[in-house]
Design a protein around this motif. Structure first.
Motif, PDB file in Angstrom:
ATOM      1  N   GLN A   1       0.826  -1.210   0.000  1.00  0.00           N
ATOM      2  CA  GLN A   1       0.000   0.000   0.000  1.00  0.00           C
ATOM      3  C   GLN A   1       0.854   1.252   0.000  1.00  0.00           C
ATOM      4  O   GLN A   1       0.599   2.194  -0.761  1.00  0.00           O
ATOM      5  N   HIS A   2       1.868   1.287   0.868  1.00  0.00           N
ATOM      6  CA  HIS A   2       2.604   2.530   1.097  1.00  0.00           C
ATOM      7  C   HIS A   2       3.755   2.726   0.113  1.00  0.00           C
ATOM      8  O   HIS A   2       3.812   3.739  -0.600  1.00  0.00           O
ATOM      9  N   ASN A   3       4.680   1.780   0.078  1.00  0.00           N
ATOM     10  CA  ASN A   3       5.876   1.958  -0.732  1.00  0.00           C
ATOM     11  C   ASN A   3       5.578   1.983  -2.227  1.00  0.00           C
ATOM     12  O   ASN A   3       6.224   2.721  -2.983  1.00  0.00           O
ATOM     13  N   ILE A   4       4.604   1.167  -2.653  1.00  0.00           N
ATOM     14  CA  ILE A   4       4.322   1.075  -4.085  1.00  0.00           C
ATOM     15  C   ILE A   4       3.176   1.990  -4.495  1.00  0.00           C
ATOM     16  O   ILE A   4       3.346   2.918  -5.287  1.00  0.00           O
ATOM     17  N   LEU A   5       1.985   1.760  -3.940  1.00  0.00           N
ATOM     18  CA  LEU A   5       0.814   2.492  -4.410  1.00  0.00           C
ATOM     19  C   LEU A   5       0.844   3.966  -4.008  1.00  0.00           C
ATOM     20  O   LEU A   5       0.577   4.841  -4.832  1.00  0.00           O
ATOM     21  N   HIS A   6       1.157   4.247  -2.741  1.00  0.00           N
ATOM     22  CA  HIS A   6       1.123   5.635  -2.286  1.00  0.00           C
ATOM     23  C   HIS A   6       2.315   6.443  -2.799  1.00  0.00           C
ATOM     24  O   HIS A   6       2.149   7.549  -3.317  1.00  0.00           O
ATOM     25  N   HIS A   7       3.513   5.898  -2.666  1.00  0.00           N
ATOM     26  CA  HIS A   7       4.694   6.679  -3.041  1.00  0.00           C
ATOM     27  C   HIS A   7       4.843   6.829  -4.555  1.00  0.00           C
ATOM     28  O   HIS A   7       5.383   7.844  -5.017  1.00  0.00           O
ATOM     29  N   THR A   8       4.383   5.862  -5.311  1.00  0.00           N
ATOM     30  CA  THR A   8       4.497   5.964  -6.761  1.00  0.00           C
ATOM     31  C   THR A   8       3.378   6.796  -7.364  1.00  0.00           C
ATOM     32  O   THR A   8       3.608   7.623  -8.248  1.00  0.00           O
ATOM     33  N   TYR A   9       2.156   6.588  -6.864  1.00  0.00           N
ATOM     34  CA  TYR A   9       0.978   7.222  -7.471  1.00  0.00           C
ATOM     35  C   TYR A   9       0.280   8.167  -6.484  1.00  0.00           C
ATOM     36  O   TYR A   9      -0.930   8.129  -6.316  1.00  0.00           O
ATOM     37  N   THR A  10       1.042   9.027  -5.854  1.00  0.00           N
ATOM     38  CA  THR A  10       0.515   9.931  -4.831  1.00  0.00           C
ATOM     39  C   THR A  10      -0.655  10.758  -5.358  1.00  0.00           C
ATOM     40  O   THR A  10      -0.550  11.428  -6.390  1.00  0.00           O
ATOM     41  N   ASN A  11      -1.784  10.686  -4.641  1.00  0.00           N
ATOM     42  CA  ASN A  11      -2.991  11.465  -4.949  1.00  0.00           C
ATOM     43  C   ASN A  11      -3.601  11.136  -6.306  1.00  0.00           C
ATOM     44  O   ASN A  11      -4.347  11.954  -6.864  1.00  0.00           O
ATOM     45  N   VAL A  12      -3.305   9.956  -6.850  1.00  0.00           N
ATOM     46  CA  VAL A  12      -3.953   9.507  -8.087  1.00  0.00           C
ATOM     47  C   VAL A  12      -5.172   8.681  -7.691  1.00  0.00           C
ATOM     48  O   VAL A  12      -5.044   7.624  -7.074  1.00  0.00           O
TER      49      VAL A  12
ATOM     50  N   VAL B   1      -6.039   4.631  -7.209  1.00  0.00           N
ATOM     51  CA  VAL B   1      -4.778   3.900  -7.159  1.00  0.00           C
ATOM     52  C   VAL B   1      -4.090   4.116  -5.816  1.00  0.00           C
ATOM     53  O   VAL B   1      -3.725   3.152  -5.141  1.00  0.00           O
ATOM     54  N   ASP B   2      -3.906   5.380  -5.429  1.00  0.00           N
ATOM     55  CA  ASP B   2      -3.320   5.698  -4.123  1.00  0.00           C
ATOM     56  C   ASP B   2      -4.300   5.269  -3.032  1.00  0.00           C
ATOM     57  O   ASP B   2      -5.379   5.842  -2.895  1.00  0.00           O
ATOM     58  N   GLU B   3      -3.907   4.275  -2.251  1.00  0.00           N
ATOM     59  CA  GLU B   3      -4.789   3.732  -1.213  1.00  0.00           C
ATOM     60  C   GLU B   3      -5.157   4.763  -0.158  1.00  0.00           C
ATOM     61  O   GLU B   3      -6.209   4.671   0.468  1.00  0.00           O
ATOM     62  N   ASP B   4      -4.307   5.754   0.047  1.00  0.00           N
ATOM     63  CA  ASP B   4      -4.555   6.727   1.108  1.00  0.00           C
ATOM     64  C   ASP B   4      -5.719   7.665   0.803  1.00  0.00           C
ATOM     65  O   ASP B   4      -6.256   8.303   1.710  1.00  0.00           O
ATOM     66  N   ILE B   5      -6.103   7.787  -0.478  1.00  0.00           N
ATOM     67  CA  ILE B   5      -7.236   8.654  -0.822  1.00  0.00           C
ATOM     68  C   ILE B   5      -8.339   7.866  -1.519  1.00  0.00           C
ATOM     69  O   ILE B   5      -9.272   8.449  -2.078  1.00  0.00           O
ATOM     70  N   LYS B   6      -8.257   6.545  -1.464  1.00  0.00           N
ATOM     71  CA  LYS B   6      -9.218   5.703  -2.176  1.00  0.00           C
ATOM     72  C   LYS B   6     -10.617   5.857  -1.585  1.00  0.00           C
ATOM     73  O   LYS B   6     -10.792   5.972  -0.376  1.00  0.00           O
TER      74      LYS B   6
ATOM     75  N   GLN C   1       7.248  15.991   4.569  1.00  0.00           N
ATOM     76  CA  GLN C   1       6.799  14.989   3.606  1.00  0.00           C
ATOM     77  C   GLN C   1       7.354  15.217   2.212  1.00  0.00           C
ATOM     78  O   GLN C   1       7.516  14.268   1.444  1.00  0.00           O
ATOM     79  N   ILE C   2       7.629  16.469   1.845  1.00  0.00           N
ATOM     80  CA  ILE C   2       8.204  16.717   0.520  1.00  0.00           C
ATOM     81  C   ILE C   2       9.546  16.000   0.404  1.00  0.00           C
ATOM     82  O   ILE C   2       9.806  15.268  -0.559  1.00  0.00           O
ATOM     83  N   GLU C   3      10.395  16.191   1.403  1.00  0.00           N
ATOM     84  CA  GLU C   3      11.708  15.547   1.396  1.00  0.00           C
ATOM     85  C   GLU C   3      11.558  14.027   1.441  1.00  0.00           C
ATOM     86  O   GLU C   3      12.314  13.305   0.762  1.00  0.00           O
ATOM     87  N   HIS C   4      10.591  13.549   2.213  1.00  0.00           N
ATOM     88  CA  HIS C   4      10.400  12.102   2.315  1.00  0.00           C
ATOM     89  C   HIS C   4       9.951  11.511   0.987  1.00  0.00           C
ATOM     90  O   HIS C   4      10.434  10.442   0.581  1.00  0.00           O
ATOM     91  N   HIS C   5       9.035  12.164   0.295  1.00  0.00           N
ATOM     92  CA  HIS C   5       8.539  11.611  -0.968  1.00  0.00           C
ATOM     93  C   HIS C   5       9.587  11.664  -2.073  1.00  0.00           C
ATOM     94  O   HIS C   5       9.600  10.799  -2.955  1.00  0.00           O
ATOM     95  N   LEU C   6      10.451  12.649  -2.027  1.00  0.00           N
ATOM     96  CA  LEU C   6      11.511  12.724  -3.024  1.00  0.00           C
ATOM     97  C   LEU C   6      12.670  11.782  -2.696  1.00  0.00           C
ATOM     98  O   LEU C   6      13.307  11.239  -3.602  1.00  0.00           O
ATOM     99  N   PHE C   7      12.921  11.586  -1.389  1.00  0.00           N
ATOM    100  CA  PHE C   7      14.051  10.758  -0.958  1.00  0.00           C
ATOM    101  C   PHE C   7      13.615   9.785   0.142  1.00  0.00           C
ATOM    102  O   PHE C   7      14.046   9.902   1.299  1.00  0.00           O
TER     103      PHE C   7
END
Length: 369
Positions: free
Chosen positions: A124-135, A138-143, A307-313
């Protein structure tokens, strides 16, 4: 094959933003002779948070304190397991806690202390959320889950008009839902996904391990206190619910403040499954920092206010985010990108509530369904 297996980020106009930023961040670590992983402070934090989770439960078992003291101890456990999740497990499962992958692997299993499965979390987190943020979808966090609308692309229901009031209750039951149902739902989705690389035998082993973990988890929290220490079941159940509600509320609010606030974008792929945006630019447009000067908050939530720094790195340990944030901000400005940030925690909460209100109102081009 699921939608996420087809979505790609393809920038119309190539940008040197991320290559430039990566070079500057790498230079920061070289010049300061620092590792991008954690240091001794991470070990100390891990011990403190684990103690804050385990010792109150031991006290409940051995001392059997009055109910009001027990409630306080359960609340402390909820806060502690949230801290473990954000400050220890999160970095470990991103491979950022230690340069030793074995350390990361075992500390990643601290998510089991909350009764949740590590494989599903990574999915959920490493693949779906970090790759497709706010899509959307697809992004489980906003599904879309019917009760709360966290995307402008979902249909509005009558109850959504009041979601800014009731949403926080549902945030509180997140971890309980995860323990009881979500792991199994996500397991089924993972099996059907086009991104599932495992064999049938490996999938069954994953399911068996998850079931065993949950049996041990519920055995420790219910069988041990009631059968061995003769604590009334009702008292344990009430405390268990208090712990999970506090943990769920803390965790969900922290994660919502990074993406479900005013100013963030919710892009959709075109008919070919392409989002016409550079991935790093997409992260800048969908992510917001908050309360950057609050060191105590940053310590507790594992730097998730950056979170900006976390999502980029995501593979850099969170203890370094305050130091690389000025580099990210400066580089974003040079490339004409907006570095979004709320100066305080409460400004971020107000922005999230305003977003819940906005998403809860129907647009002119859609009716209430």
């Amino acid at each position: 094959m699921n939608t996420q297996a087809k979505i790609k980020f393809v920038a119309i106009d190539k940008t040197l933003f991320f290559p430039t930023l990566k070079r500057r961040v790498e230079q920061h670590f070289i010049e300061n002779h620092k590792s991008r992983y954690g240091n001794h402070s991470m070990g100390f934090k891990t011990i403190v948070l684990l103690a804050a989770y385990i010792l109150p439960f031991v006290a409940i078992l051995l001392i059997a304190p009055p109910f009001w003291i027990s409630v306080f101890l359960w609340l402390l456990m909820g806060a502690a397991i949230s801290g473990i999740g954000m400050s220890v497990m999160h970095d470990a499962n991103h491979g950022a806690f230690s340069k030793n992958p074995i350390v990361n692997k075992w500390l990643g299993f601290t998510i089991c202390l909350a009764g949740a499965g590590v494989s599903n979390w990574k999915w959920q987190h490493n693949i779906l959320h970090h790759t497709y943020t706010n899509v959307a979808n697809v992004d489980e966090d906003i599904k879309d889950r019917g009760v709360i609308k966290l995307s402008p692309h979902e249909h509005v229901k009558p109850a959504h008009r009041f979601q800014w009031i009731y949403a926080f209750f549902f945030y509180g039951i997140l971890t309980l839902y995860w323990v009881l149902l979500k792991d199994f739902i996500q397991y089924a989705n993972f099996i059907k996904s086009g991104l599932n690389p495992q064999t049938k035998r490996e999938n069954l082993q994953m399911l068996a391990g998850m079931i065993l973990m949950k049996l041990v988890y519920f055995g420790i929290f219910f069988a041990l206190p009631t059968l061995i220490f003769h604590i009334p079941f009702g008292s344990i159940l009430a405390g268990f619910l208090v712990m999970h509600f506090s943990a769920g509320l803390i965790l969900t609010v922290i994660f919502q403040l990074a993406h479900s606030v005013e100013g963030t974008q919710y892009p959709l792929p075109n008919a070919e499954g392409i989002i016409q945006k550079d991935w790093a630019v997409h992260q800048m447009e969908t992510t917001v920092n908050f309360s950057p000067r609050n060191k105590w908050l940053s310590w507790y939530i594992g730097g998730l206010n950056f979170q900006i720094e976390h999502h980029l790195f995501p593979k850099i340990c969170h203890i370094h985010y305050p130091a690389i944030a000025p580099i990210v901000r400066k580089t974003a400005k040079e490339f004409g990108l907006h570095y979004m940030e709320h100066q305080t925690f409460w400004l971020a909460v107000k922005s999230h509530i305003a977003t819940l209100k906005r998403f809860g109102m129907p647009r002119f081009d859609e009716g209430i369904v």
